[in-house]
Write an enzyme that holds these catalytic residues in place. Structure first.
Site, short mmCIF file in Angstrom:
data_model
loop_
_atom_site.label_atom_id
_atom_site.label_comp_id
_atom_site.label_asym_id
_atom_site.label_seq_id
_atom_site.Cartn_x
_atom_site.Cartn_y
_atom_site.Cartn_z
N HIS A 48 -12.10 -4.27 -5.07
CA HIS A 48 -12.48 -5.25 -4.02
C HIS A 48 -11.44 -6.36 -3.88
CE1 HIS A 48 -14.57 -8.34 -1.83
NE2 HIS A 48 -14.68 -9.09 -2.92
N HIS A 72 -9.97 -13.89 -6.81
CA HIS A 72 -10.92 -14.78 -6.13
C HIS A 72 -12.34 -14.76 -6.69
CE1 HIS A 72 -12.15 -11.26 -3.68
NE2 HIS A 72 -13.28 -11.91 -3.55
N GLU A 76 -16.17 -17.03 -10.52
CA GLU A 76 -17.58 -16.84 -10.18
C GLU A 76 -18.25 -15.76 -11.03
OE1 GLU A 76 -19.32 -18.46 -7.97
OE2 GLU A 76 -21.03 -17.19 -7.48
N ASP A 77 -17.55 -14.65 -11.25
CA ASP A 77 -18.21 -13.47 -11.83
C ASP A 77 -17.79 -13.10 -13.25
OD1 ASP A 77 -19.57 -13.22 -9.49
OD2 ASP A 77 -18.25 -11.68 -8.64
N ASP A 139 -12.24 -11.85 2.30
CA ASP A 139 -13.30 -11.40 1.40
C ASP A 139 -14.48 -10.88 2.22
OD1 ASP A 139 -14.87 -11.21 -1.02
OD2 ASP A 139 -15.78 -13.15 -0.52
N ASP A 259 -16.90 -3.15 34.67
CA ASP A 259 -16.04 -2.74 35.77
C ASP A 259 -14.96 -3.75 36.07
OD1 ASP A 259 -17.24 -0.39 36.01
OD2 ASP A 259 -18.52 -0.91 37.71
MN MN Z 1 -15.38 -11.21 -3.22
#
Ligand code: MN
Length: 546
Positions: A48, A72, A76-77, A139, A259
């Site tokens: 990712h 990134h 956070e993770d 992201d 159109d």
């Molecule tokens: Mn991400």
């Protein structure tokens, strides 16, 4: 499958070898940090961030952005701390990753679409560096591309959020290509049935018109050739979402929107744009009032082009856009052009980005460099406001510098009058604490609690100020004197004194100075916020004065 080796190959076309090595090191660092984590699709997680870095590399973003993109989700993770990133990859990268994490933490859970505008403003106000937004957009784009694995309800929520929040931001920053893709993916996932109906309608209609379209195209190309200008005339398909939006916002039928024949001509230099325009206007009559010169006067997001609409054969309107190759590039990536590098990779920014920025600056009557431009964009994006959440998730807009008390009064004047404490992001904080973008604020109130005149020293909103003043004015004299006494005693305590021990001569002297008759008058003044208790206490306790 896009691999790190593919990313490096892509980067070699515009970055220095040392910088590509640094990117590789960041990839290894990120892969280690995410080791064992998987995406919903079952892929190793690192694919990712790698894909996000690729999107930015295709926009030719600078090396710090690419590294930050690879990392990134690390703060956070994973257990990795910001300091650790800073020591490995420098402060700038750490700041970028931290900025992206902060945006990720803010959850958009609004019930009302009206909140979207505030939310967008909050996102923009939260970042100190525009690159944080670009990474966040990339992201989101990758998440949208891989949305298929999500359960339907989540898919719908994420895609609506994309249309309401991220598409307008991409638009504001002039990032045409990214915006279009987000729109199409978002529309398809949020409104699958409408998408399919429109898709079929376009397929059917396309067959009927391809012949006419081809005739017009050839006609224009030939005439230009006769005048010595050889440029391909490209037909422009309208995207489904833009057809949908036009039908919806302008109340038009599908035929009315569809159109319209649209063409784009990309030429070598601005001069040629105007020549081509003249020639085209001599083939088909222009519709009066529809000609737009965005070359002389670019749009706010830096977009440049000539637009005109012609009366075509059978009365069919023909939309034509004429621009240079440089304008086309800038139109596609928008603000990202600021970080464009010269292909060949000597590290200098592309002249065209500089040109574009300078042009924009001149338009705004500022002489200067591109740094100034970014400052201008920032001023534009950073209004004088802060955006915070109520515990229910409503967004409140307050003037910059607002405190917990300002927030309480913004919710309701009764809440302001009875507030005793506040929580910011679930932690207790003093009432005078200034609020920052994205925080969740909760007010603790107590029945019978009263506004404190001291609040007038730190509140910034007009609503809080006038409410506090009018409450204090309404106090009965007796209550006011009591309140004033309490406040003065409290202040005196910080000088290790109390009112009963202050000699009367001293009090009288001060009353004389203030032109007041009685001590009660002074106490009342304090409670009304006309005198500051702390200053009075200091004057009463000052040594060396008889
Ligand atoms: Mn991400």
């Amino acid at each position: 499958m896009f691999l790190i080796s593919d990313l490096c190959t892509l980067l070699k076309s515009y970055l220095e070898p040392d910088q590509v090595k640094e990117v590789y090191r960041a990839y290894i660092f990120g892969a280690d940090a995410h080791e064992g984590q998987q995406r919903l699709s079952g892929e190793p997680y690192i694919y990712h961030p790698l894909a996000v870095a690729r999107i930015l590399a295709e926009m030719r973003m600078d090396v710090k952005s690419i590294i930050a993109a690879l990392l990134h989700d690390v703060i956070e993770d994973t257990p990795t701390a910001k300091d650790h990133l800073a020591s490995e990859f420098g402060e700038e990268v750490a700041e970028l990753v931290d900025g992206v994490s902060k945006l990720t933490q803010v959850k958009f859970e609004s019930k009302a679409e009206a909140q979207a505008e505030n939310f967008r403003k909050m996102m923009l106000a939260m970042v100190r560096d525009i690159r944080v937004i670009l990474i966040k957009l990339a992201d989101r784009l990758h998440n949208m591309r891989t949305l298929g694995v999500m359960p339907p309800a989540k898919r719908r929520r994420i895609s609506k959020e994309t249309l309401e929040i991220y598409v307008p931001i991409a638009n504001r920053l002039g990032m045409h290509n990214l915006r279009l893709e987000l729109e199409e993916l978002g529309f398809k996932a949020a409104y699958p049935i409408r998408y399919r109906i429109l898709e079929d309608a376009v397929k059917n209609a396309r067959g009927n018109r391809s012949e006419v379209l081809e005739k017009i195209r050839k006609n224009i190309e030939e005439r230009l050739h006769q005048e010595g200008i050889d440029v391909p005339v490209k037909g422009r398909e309208k995207h489904l979402y833009s057809i949908y939006e036009k039908m919806r916002s302008k109340g038009l039928s599908f035929a009315e929107v569809f159109d319209v024949y649209a063409f784009r001509l990309v030429v070598d230099k601005p001069d040629t744009c105007y020549r081509v325009l003249g020639i085209i206007h001599s083939i088909y009559k222009p519709v009066p009032g529809k000609f737009k010169d965005y070359i002389a006067i670019p749009k706010a997001n830096g977009y440049q082009s000539l637009h005109t609409i012609l009366f075509g054969p059978y009365g069919i309107p023909i939309e034509v856009q004429i621009r240079t190759e440089d304008m086309e590039k800038v139109a596609n990536v928008g603000i990202a052009a600021h970080w464009l590098y010269k292909s060949g990779g000597d590290g200098h920014r592309k002249d065209l980005a500089q040109e574009w920025l300078r042009g924009l600056l001149e338009m705004q009557q500022h002489a200067g460099n591109s740094q100034e431009f970014l400052e201008n964009v920032k001023i534009d994006l950073f209004p004088d406001e802060v955006y915070v959440f109520s515990p229910k998730g409503d967004i409140m807009t307050l003037p910059r510098g607002s405190t917990i008390v300002d927030f309480a009064y913004a919710v309701h004047s009764d809440l302001g009058n009875s507030c005793v404490a506040g929580k910011i992001d679930r932690r207790l904080a003093p009432l005078r604490t200034q609020l920052h973008n994205g925080q969740t604020v909760e007010i603790i109130s107590a029945p019978g609690a009263k506004p404190n005149p001291v609040w007038l020293d730190f509140v910034v909103s007009a609503k809080a100020r006038s409410n506090i003043r009018s409450f204090l004015k309404r106090l009965k004299r007796g209550e006011a004197i009591q309140l004033g006494r309490r406040l003065l005693e409290k202040s005196l305590a910080s000088f290790s004194a109390n009112l009963d021990d202050i000699p009367e001569s001293r009090i009288n002297k001060l009353l004389e100075e203030f032109k007041l008759d009685k001590l009660d008058d002074l106490l009342e003044q304090i409670s009304l916020g006309n005198r500051v208790a702390l200053l009075v206490a200091r004057q009463l306790t000052e040594t060396g004065v008889p």
